[in-house]
Design a protein around this motif. Sequence first.
Motif, PDB file in Angstrom:
ATOM      1  N   LEU A  36       6.840  61.877  23.616  1.00 53.38           N
ATOM      2  CA  LEU A  36       6.251  62.122  22.305  1.00 53.38           C
ATOM      3  C   LEU A  36       6.196  60.833  21.502  1.00 53.38           C
ATOM      4  O   LEU A  36       7.073  59.984  21.600  1.00 53.38           O
ATOM      5  CB  LEU A  36       7.077  63.151  21.532  1.00 53.38           C
ATOM      6  CG  LEU A  36       7.095  64.557  22.106  1.00 53.38           C
ATOM      7  CD1 LEU A  36       8.070  65.418  21.315  1.00 53.38           C
ATOM      8  CD2 LEU A  36       5.711  65.158  22.070  1.00 53.38           C
ATOM      9  N   LYS A  37       5.151  60.692  20.697  1.00 47.76           N
ATOM     10  CA  LYS A  37       5.013  59.517  19.847  1.00 47.76           C
ATOM     11  C   LYS A  37       5.875  59.672  18.603  1.00 47.76           C
ATOM     12  O   LYS A  37       6.023  60.765  18.069  1.00 47.76           O
ATOM     13  CB  LYS A  37       3.556  59.343  19.403  1.00 47.76           C
ATOM     14  CG  LYS A  37       2.610  59.070  20.535  1.00 47.76           C
ATOM     15  CD  LYS A  37       1.203  58.952  19.994  1.00 47.76           C
ATOM     16  CE  LYS A  37       0.205  58.804  21.114  1.00 47.76           C
ATOM     17  NZ  LYS A  37      -1.163  58.791  20.614  1.00 47.76           N
ATOM     18  N   LYS A  38       6.411  58.573  18.123  1.00 45.07           N
ATOM     19  CA  LYS A  38       7.161  58.584  16.862  1.00 45.07           C
ATOM     20  C   LYS A  38       6.163  58.637  15.714  1.00 45.07           C
ATOM     21  O   LYS A  38       5.173  57.932  15.716  1.00 45.07           O
ATOM     22  CB  LYS A  38       8.009  57.309  16.730  1.00 45.07           C
ATOM     23  CG  LYS A  38       9.091  57.197  17.753  1.00 45.07           C
ATOM     24  CD  LYS A  38      10.237  58.080  17.399  1.00 45.07           C
ATOM     25  CE  LYS A  38      11.356  57.899  18.408  1.00 45.07           C
ATOM     26  NZ  LYS A  38      12.446  58.774  18.207  1.00 45.07           N
ATOM     27  N   MET A  39       6.413  59.501  14.757  1.00 43.08           N
ATOM     28  CA  MET A  39       5.518  59.657  13.611  1.00 43.08           C
ATOM     29  C   MET A  39       6.315  59.523  12.327  1.00 43.08           C
ATOM     30  O   MET A  39       7.441  59.967  12.246  1.00 43.08           O
ATOM     31  CB  MET A  39       4.841  61.031  13.633  1.00 43.08           C
ATOM     32  CG  MET A  39       3.955  61.288  14.824  1.00 43.08           C
ATOM     33  SD  MET A  39       2.478  60.287  14.852  1.00 43.08           S
ATOM     34  CE  MET A  39       1.602  60.902  13.459  1.00 43.08           C
ATOM     35  N   GLU A  40       5.701  58.906  11.350  1.00 48.60           N
ATOM     36  CA  GLU A  40       6.287  58.838  10.016  1.00 48.60           C
ATOM     37  C   GLU A  40       5.786  60.054   9.246  1.00 48.60           C
ATOM     38  O   GLU A  40       4.592  60.332   9.219  1.00 48.60           O
ATOM     39  CB  GLU A  40       5.829  57.567   9.303  1.00 48.60           C
ATOM     40  CG  GLU A  40       6.327  56.308   9.942  1.00 48.60           C
ATOM     41  CD  GLU A  40       7.519  55.732   9.222  1.00 48.60           C
ATOM     42  OE1 GLU A  40       7.780  56.177   8.095  1.00 48.60           O
ATOM     43  OE2 GLU A  40       8.170  54.868   9.797  1.00 48.60           O
ATOM     44  N   MET A  41       6.687  60.763   8.614  1.00 51.37           N
ATOM     45  CA  MET A  41       6.282  61.926   7.834  1.00 51.37           C
ATOM     46  C   MET A  41       5.773  61.462   6.478  1.00 51.37           C
ATOM     47  O   MET A  41       6.399  60.649   5.818  1.00 51.37           O
ATOM     48  CB  MET A  41       7.454  62.874   7.642  1.00 51.37           C
ATOM     49  CG  MET A  41       7.038  64.207   7.096  1.00 51.37           C
ATOM     50  SD  MET A  41       8.354  65.404   7.175  1.00 51.37           S
ATOM     51  CE  MET A  41       8.854  65.417   5.475  1.00 51.37           C
ATOM     52  N   GLN A  42       4.621  61.974   6.099  1.00 51.80           N
ATOM     53  CA  GLN A  42       4.034  61.624   4.806  1.00 51.80           C
ATOM     54  C   GLN A  42       3.827  62.905   4.003  1.00 51.80           C
ATOM     55  O   GLN A  42       3.332  63.888   4.519  1.00 51.80           O
ATOM     56  CB  GLN A  42       2.688  60.923   4.995  1.00 51.80           C
ATOM     57  CG  GLN A  42       2.791  59.627   5.744  1.00 51.80           C
ATOM     58  CD  GLN A  42       1.412  59.014   5.999  1.00 51.80           C
ATOM     59  OE1 GLN A  42       0.405  59.593   5.647  1.00 51.80           O
ATOM     60  NE2 GLN A  42       1.410  57.847   6.606  1.00 51.80           N
ATOM     61  N   GLU A  43       4.209  62.849   2.736  1.00 50.42           N
ATOM     62  CA  GLU A  43       3.996  63.998   1.869  1.00 50.42           C
ATOM     63  C   GLU A  43       2.531  64.071   1.485  1.00 50.42           C
ATOM     64  O   GLU A  43       1.954  63.090   1.054  1.00 50.42           O
ATOM     65  CB  GLU A  43       4.823  63.873   0.591  1.00 50.42           C
ATOM     66  CG  GLU A  43       6.230  64.357   0.737  1.00 50.42           C
ATOM     67  CD  GLU A  43       6.932  64.418  -0.596  1.00 50.42           C
ATOM     68  OE1 GLU A  43       6.360  64.996  -1.552  1.00 50.42           O
ATOM     69  OE2 GLU A  43       8.037  63.877  -0.673  1.00 50.42           O
ATOM     70  N   LYS A  44       1.951  65.241   1.662  1.00 51.35           N
ATOM     71  CA  LYS A  44       0.564  65.424   1.256  1.00 51.35           C
ATOM     72  C   LYS A  44       0.485  65.646  -0.246  1.00 51.35           C
ATOM     73  O   LYS A  44      -0.352  65.079  -0.918  1.00 51.35           O
ATOM     74  CB  LYS A  44      -0.033  66.629   1.967  1.00 51.35           C
ATOM     75  CG  LYS A  44      -0.869  66.300   3.142  1.00 51.35           C
ATOM     76  CD  LYS A  44      -1.568  67.553   3.632  1.00 51.35           C
ATOM     77  CE  LYS A  44      -2.594  67.178   4.658  1.00 51.35           C
ATOM     78  NZ  LYS A  44      -3.217  68.335   5.249  1.00 51.35           N
ATOM     79  N   TYR A  45       1.331  66.490  -0.745  1.00 56.66           N
ATOM     80  CA  TYR A  45       1.311  66.840  -2.155  1.00 56.66           C
ATOM     81  C   TYR A  45       2.673  66.527  -2.748  1.00 56.66           C
ATOM     82  O   TYR A  45       3.664  67.143  -2.394  1.00 56.66           O
ATOM     83  CB  TYR A  45       1.007  68.327  -2.345  1.00 56.66           C
ATOM     84  CG  TYR A  45      -0.256  68.757  -1.665  1.00 56.66           C
ATOM     85  CD1 TYR A  45      -1.490  68.436  -2.206  1.00 56.66           C
ATOM     86  CD2 TYR A  45      -0.226  69.454  -0.468  1.00 56.66           C
ATOM     87  CE1 TYR A  45      -2.658  68.807  -1.581  1.00 56.66           C
ATOM     88  CE2 TYR A  45      -1.401  69.838   0.163  1.00 56.66           C
ATOM     89  CZ  TYR A  45      -2.607  69.517  -0.403  1.00 56.66           C
ATOM     90  OH  TYR A  45      -3.758  69.883   0.213  1.00 56.66           O
TER      91      TYR A  45
END
Length: 62
Positions: A36-45
Amino acid sequence: MEYSRTDFSYSCSASSRTMSDKLYMTEMVKFDKLKLKKMEMQEKYSLPSKETIEQEKQAGES
């Protein structure tokens, strides 16, 4: 890392499992989460700050 079928719990009895359930379990056992790729979590709202809320309240009162 290898898993055995006993590592995963199933809510249905062995006699009621369908062929697709068995295939699904096989894929779960073979799944390699290291791929699995590492992903940075980003807040949408994001929630407004306290200052923004106060500014809107003051603008509404005018």
